[in-house]
Design a protein around this motif. Structure first.
Motif, PDB file in Angstrom:
ATOM      1  N   ALA A  26       0.836  -1.193   0.000  1.00  0.00           N
ATOM      2  CA  ALA A  26       0.000   0.000   0.000  1.00  0.00           C
ATOM      3  C   ALA A  26       0.873   1.245   0.000  1.00  0.00           C
ATOM      4  O   ALA A  26       2.006   1.228   0.493  1.00  0.00           O
ATOM      5  CB  ALA A  26      -0.924   0.005   1.229  1.00  0.00           C
ATOM      6  N   GLY A  27       0.329   2.308  -0.568  1.00  0.00           N
ATOM      7  CA  GLY A  27       1.071   3.569  -0.628  1.00  0.00           C
ATOM      8  C   GLY A  27       0.152   4.724  -0.981  1.00  0.00           C
ATOM      9  O   GLY A  27      -1.078   4.586  -0.927  1.00  0.00           O
ATOM     10  N   GLY A  28       0.746   5.830  -1.357  1.00  0.00           N
ATOM     11  CA  GLY A  28      -0.061   7.011  -1.622  1.00  0.00           C
ATOM     12  C   GLY A  28       0.484   7.872  -2.738  1.00  0.00           C
ATOM     13  O   GLY A  28       1.688   7.893  -2.995  1.00  0.00           O
ATOM     14  N   LEU A  29      -0.429   8.558  -3.405  1.00  0.00           N
ATOM     15  CA  LEU A  29      -0.070   9.619  -4.335  1.00  0.00           C
ATOM     16  C   LEU A  29      -0.243  10.920  -3.564  1.00  0.00           C
ATOM     17  O   LEU A  29      -1.373  11.401  -3.366  1.00  0.00           O
ATOM     18  CB  LEU A  29      -0.947   9.602  -5.582  1.00  0.00           C
ATOM     19  CG  LEU A  29      -0.494   8.673  -6.726  1.00  0.00           C
ATOM     20  CD1 LEU A  29      -0.556   7.209  -6.290  1.00  0.00           C
ATOM     21  CD2 LEU A  29      -1.344   8.897  -7.966  1.00  0.00           C
ATOM     22  N   LEU A  82      -4.657  10.178   4.579  1.00  0.00           N
ATOM     23  CA  LEU A  82      -5.257   9.544   3.414  1.00  0.00           C
ATOM     24  C   LEU A  82      -6.535  10.246   2.998  1.00  0.00           C
ATOM     25  O   LEU A  82      -7.346  10.652   3.836  1.00  0.00           O
ATOM     26  CB  LEU A  82      -5.580   8.079   3.704  1.00  0.00           C
ATOM     27  CG  LEU A  82      -4.413   7.166   4.088  1.00  0.00           C
ATOM     28  CD1 LEU A  82      -4.912   5.734   4.223  1.00  0.00           C
ATOM     29  CD2 LEU A  82      -3.282   7.244   3.085  1.00  0.00           C
ATOM     30  N   GLY A  83      -6.710  10.367   1.684  1.00  0.00           N
ATOM     31  CA  GLY A  83      -7.946  10.872   1.113  1.00  0.00           C
ATOM     32  C   GLY A  83      -8.674   9.759   0.382  1.00  0.00           C
ATOM     33  O   GLY A  83      -8.680   8.613   0.821  1.00  0.00           O
ATOM     34  N   ARG A  84      -9.248  10.082  -0.766  1.00  0.00           N
ATOM     35  CA  ARG A  84     -10.053   9.113  -1.497  1.00  0.00           C
ATOM     36  C   ARG A  84      -9.175   8.009  -2.084  1.00  0.00           C
ATOM     37  O   ARG A  84      -8.030   8.238  -2.446  1.00  0.00           O
ATOM     38  CB  ARG A  84     -10.859   9.812  -2.594  1.00  0.00           C
ATOM     39  CG  ARG A  84     -10.019  10.552  -3.607  1.00  0.00           C
ATOM     40  CD  ARG A  84     -10.900  11.296  -4.610  1.00  0.00           C
ATOM     41  NE  ARG A  84     -11.721  10.373  -5.379  1.00  0.00           N
ATOM     42  CZ  ARG A  84     -12.744  10.753  -6.137  1.00  0.00           C
ATOM     43  NH1 ARG A  84     -13.081  12.035  -6.214  1.00  0.00           N
ATOM     44  NH2 ARG A  84     -13.446   9.875  -6.814  1.00  0.00           N
ATOM     45  N   HIS A 102      -2.362  -1.095  -3.220  1.00  0.00           N
ATOM     46  CA  HIS A 102      -3.492  -0.207  -2.940  1.00  0.00           C
ATOM     47  C   HIS A 102      -2.975   1.212  -2.776  1.00  0.00           C
ATOM     48  O   HIS A 102      -1.974   1.437  -2.085  1.00  0.00           O
ATOM     49  CB  HIS A 102      -4.219  -0.643  -1.665  1.00  0.00           C
ATOM     50  CG  HIS A 102      -4.813  -2.019  -1.752  1.00  0.00           C
ATOM     51  ND1 HIS A 102      -6.134  -2.239  -2.025  1.00  0.00           N
ATOM     52  CD2 HIS A 102      -4.247  -3.248  -1.618  1.00  0.00           C
ATOM     53  CE1 HIS A 102      -6.372  -3.535  -2.047  1.00  0.00           C
ATOM     54  NE2 HIS A 102      -5.237  -4.169  -1.794  1.00  0.00           N
ATOM     55  N   TYR A 103      -3.654   2.167  -3.403  1.00  0.00           N
ATOM     56  CA  TYR A 103      -3.230   3.561  -3.350  1.00  0.00           C
ATOM     57  C   TYR A 103      -4.369   4.469  -2.878  1.00  0.00           C
ATOM     58  O   TYR A 103      -5.548   4.192  -3.138  1.00  0.00           O
ATOM     59  CB  TYR A 103      -2.790   4.055  -4.734  1.00  0.00           C
ATOM     60  CG  TYR A 103      -1.455   3.535  -5.206  1.00  0.00           C
ATOM     61  CD1 TYR A 103      -0.286   3.830  -4.511  1.00  0.00           C
ATOM     62  CD2 TYR A 103      -1.364   2.760  -6.362  1.00  0.00           C
ATOM     63  CE1 TYR A 103       0.941   3.365  -4.955  1.00  0.00           C
ATOM     64  CE2 TYR A 103      -0.135   2.298  -6.801  1.00  0.00           C
ATOM     65  CZ  TYR A 103       1.011   2.594  -6.098  1.00  0.00           C
ATOM     66  OH  TYR A 103       2.229   2.135  -6.544  1.00  0.00           O
ATOM     67  N   TRP A 104      -3.970   5.560  -2.238  1.00  0.00           N
ATOM     68  CA  TRP A 104      -4.897   6.623  -1.874  1.00  0.00           C
ATOM     69  C   TRP A 104      -4.324   7.967  -2.303  1.00  0.00           C
ATOM     70  O   TRP A 104      -3.097   8.176  -2.253  1.00  0.00           O
ATOM     71  CB  TRP A 104      -5.102   6.679  -0.347  1.00  0.00           C
ATOM     72  CG  TRP A 104      -5.944   5.586   0.208  1.00  0.00           C
ATOM     73  CD1 TRP A 104      -7.279   5.648   0.491  1.00  0.00           C
ATOM     74  CD2 TRP A 104      -5.533   4.265   0.565  1.00  0.00           C
ATOM     75  NE1 TRP A 104      -7.712   4.444   0.989  1.00  0.00           N
ATOM     76  CE2 TRP A 104      -6.652   3.573   1.043  1.00  0.00           C
ATOM     77  CE3 TRP A 104      -4.312   3.595   0.507  1.00  0.00           C
ATOM     78  CZ2 TRP A 104      -6.610   2.260   1.477  1.00  0.00           C
ATOM     79  CZ3 TRP A 104      -4.247   2.267   0.921  1.00  0.00           C
ATOM     80  CH2 TRP A 104      -5.385   1.621   1.405  1.00  0.00           C
ATOM     81  N   ALA A 105      -5.197   8.868  -2.734  1.00  0.00           N
ATOM     82  CA  ALA A 105      -4.793  10.263  -2.854  1.00  0.00           C
ATOM     83  C   ALA A 105      -4.510  10.748  -1.437  1.00  0.00           C
ATOM     84  O   ALA A 105      -5.285  10.466  -0.514  1.00  0.00           O
ATOM     85  CB  ALA A 105      -5.902  11.093  -3.495  1.00  0.00           C
ATOM     86  N   SER A 106      -3.410  11.461  -1.234  1.00  0.00           N
ATOM     87  CA  SER A 106      -2.984  11.826   0.119  1.00  0.00           C
ATOM     88  C   SER A 106      -2.423  13.229   0.142  1.00  0.00           C
ATOM     89  O   SER A 106      -1.923  13.727  -0.865  1.00  0.00           O
ATOM     90  CB  SER A 106      -1.894  10.849   0.614  1.00  0.00           C
ATOM     91  OG  SER A 106      -2.279   9.513   0.415  1.00  0.00           O
ATOM     92  N   HIS A 107      -2.521  13.858   1.299  1.00  0.00           N
ATOM     93  CA  HIS A 107      -1.881  15.162   1.462  1.00  0.00           C
ATOM     94  C   HIS A 107      -1.044  15.151   2.733  1.00  0.00           C
ATOM     95  O   HIS A 107      -1.246  14.315   3.622  1.00  0.00           O
ATOM     96  CB  HIS A 107      -2.911  16.297   1.514  1.00  0.00           C
ATOM     97  CG  HIS A 107      -3.828  16.227   2.701  1.00  0.00           C
ATOM     98  ND1 HIS A 107      -5.079  15.642   2.664  1.00  0.00           N
ATOM     99  CD2 HIS A 107      -3.677  16.666   3.982  1.00  0.00           C
ATOM    100  CE1 HIS A 107      -5.648  15.731   3.843  1.00  0.00           C
ATOM    101  NE2 HIS A 107      -4.820  16.340   4.664  1.00  0.00           N
ATOM    102  N   ARG A 108      -0.103  16.032   2.790  1.00  0.00           N
ATOM    103  CA  ARG A 108       0.768  16.097   3.964  1.00  0.00           C
ATOM    104  C   ARG A 108      -0.022  16.500   5.204  1.00  0.00           C
ATOM    105  O   ARG A 108      -0.868  17.395   5.161  1.00  0.00           O
ATOM    106  CB  ARG A 108       1.899  17.097   3.723  1.00  0.00           C
ATOM    107  CG  ARG A 108       3.010  16.540   2.838  1.00  0.00           C
ATOM    108  CD  ARG A 108       4.176  17.503   2.767  1.00  0.00           C
ATOM    109  NE  ARG A 108       5.349  16.876   2.151  1.00  0.00           N
ATOM    110  CZ  ARG A 108       6.506  17.493   1.980  1.00  0.00           C
ATOM    111  NH1 ARG A 108       6.650  18.762   2.366  1.00  0.00           N
ATOM    112  NH2 ARG A 108       7.528  16.863   1.430  1.00  0.00           N
ATOM    113  N   ALA A 109       0.264  15.833   6.300  1.00  0.00           N
ATOM    114  CA  ALA A 109      -0.374  16.162   7.568  1.00  0.00           C
ATOM    115  C   ALA A 109       0.133  17.513   8.063  1.00  0.00           C
ATOM    116  O   ALA A 109       1.295  17.863   7.854  1.00  0.00           O
ATOM    117  CB  ALA A 109      -0.079  15.081   8.597  1.00  0.00           C
ATOM    118  N   ARG A 110      -0.765  18.237   8.704  1.00  0.00           N
ATOM    119  CA  ARG A 110      -0.412  19.532   9.288  1.00  0.00           C
ATOM    120  C   ARG A 110      -0.458  19.422  10.798  1.00  0.00           C
ATOM    121  O   ARG A 110      -1.423  18.909  11.357  1.00  0.00           O
ATOM    122  CB  ARG A 110      -1.373  20.608   8.786  1.00  0.00           C
ATOM    123  CG  ARG A 110      -1.166  20.934   7.309  1.00  0.00           C
ATOM    124  CD  ARG A 110      -2.435  21.387   6.637  1.00  0.00           C
ATOM    125  NE  ARG A 110      -3.347  20.255   6.429  1.00  0.00           N
ATOM    126  CZ  ARG A 110      -4.438  20.329   5.684  1.00  0.00           C
ATOM    127  NH1 ARG A 110      -4.776  21.449   5.098  1.00  0.00           N
ATOM    128  NH2 ARG A 110      -5.212  19.269   5.529  1.00  0.00           N
TER     129      ARG A 110
END
Length: 340
Positions: A26-29, A82-84, A102-110
């Motif tokens: 699993a990972g993220g974009l 993790l996003g969608r 498996h992938y998720w759209a992701s953004h950096r945590a704040r």
């Protein structure tokens, strides 16, 4: 897995009909916007001399969501939310195993906005430069050209499509059914006080990394013991102040389902952060009905429609995009956190 809906709990490394071993990864974009341009982050692995999305293997007892968050942090040096979900990949490795990604759209945590989720996570090892020696932000056009494997463009295409639709940025509304409770026939106290079993406590603990992966910062739960206990490990780990509602109990729902519906609508229409709502099996049809009314047909048709809707300790993650026409549930995932 599809961009609209996925059922992505933890899938063990099992064998299919052909008895081919399956390696779960699993990972993220990870994406951001700079100067009005959508950018994504790629990593370079010197061992393979390739450019790819940050990802890695599922460890024993780990959820896919936990793996994605951990691996991206280990390979880029930054925590994510993790996003969608995005389309996954499946292919044969040189040694004949099936690798499923498996992938998720992701953004950096704040640090401030995602404080509870970050507090609830386990420490992550620093970047190993022998594994990943570069991590670069690129425009989506540059990323498509830089990717070593053509198949890696599939999740990128889905991410770009979501951006064009205005549904890339999402928040999560997690619907949790409480963990396994002592059977009604074996409990002689008040129904509101019926507790979790030891297995139920294990399910409650297993929810922590899943909720943290989605950046949950707001907790609302039925006031009854089995629900309050289910979300308590995450509340404690994240240092949160939960909201307990009598309206989410079985008894109040039987009297007034409209109050449950109003609570869900409020979370959809007024919340600005990711939330979890913990309730009971008989309450779920009302919750799911509200989600379906805020979703396009393809997503609504994929919502659980048969009793028990969710198993004890299972969650449904609804990804909510705030659009000009109001909040829309643009994707859902049913997640069964692993209990070890």
């Amino acid at each position: 897995m599809t961009g609209l809906r996925s059922s992505v709990g933890t899938e063990p490394a099992a064998t299919g009909r052909s008895h081919t071993p399956v390696v779960m990864t699993a990972g993220g974009l990870v994406w951001r916007r700079r100067g009005g341009e959508l950018q994504v982050q790629l990593v370079h692995r010197p061992r393979y001399d390739d450019w790819s999305w940050p990802k890695g293997k599922v460890e024993t007892g780990e959820s896919l969501q936990g793996t994605a968050v951990r691996e991206v942090a280990e390979e880029t040096g930054r925590e994510i939310v993790l996003g969608r979900p995005l389309p996954g990949l499946q292919y044969l490795t040189p040694d004949g195993r099936v690798k499923r990604v498996h992938y998720w759209a992701s953004h950096r945590a704040r640090r401030k906005k995602d404080a509870a989720a970050l507090a609830a996570r386990a420490p992550v090892a620093p970047v190993d430069r022998t594994e990943v020696d570069q991590a670069e932000w690129l425009s989506v056009t540059e990323a498509a050209a830089r990717l070593t494997r053509t198949s890696d463009r599939g999740p990128l295409d889905a991410l770009v499509h979501a951006e064009e639709e205005g549904t890339l940025g999402t928040r999560a509304l997690v619907i949790a059914r409480h963990g396994r409770a002592v059977p009604r026939t074996a409990w002689h106290g008040a129904e509101r006080d019926r507790p979790l079993t030891p297995a139920g406590h294990g399910q409650a603990a297993a929810l922590v990394p899943v909720l943290a992966a989605y950046g949950v910062e707001h907790v609302i739960s039925s006031r009854w013991e089995r629900c309050a206990t289910t979300i308590d490990p995450y509340v404690r780990a994240g240092g949160l102040r939960p909201s307990y509602s009598e309206n989410l109990t079985e008894a109040q729902h039987e009297r007034s389902p409209s109050r449950v519906a109003a609570t869900v609508r409020e979370l959809l229409e007024e919340a600005t952060e990711s939330s979890v709502l913990c309730t009971h099996r008989p309450v779920l049809p009302t919750v799911l009905d509200v989600l379906g009314r805020h979703a396009p047909r393809a997503v609504a048709d994929g919502l659980p429609s048969a009793d028990p809707y969710l198993e004890p300790g299972e969650v449904l993650v609804a990804h909510v995009a705030d659009t000009p026409g109001g909040p829309r549930v643009v994707a859902t995932e049913k997640v069964s956190p692993p209990v070890w």
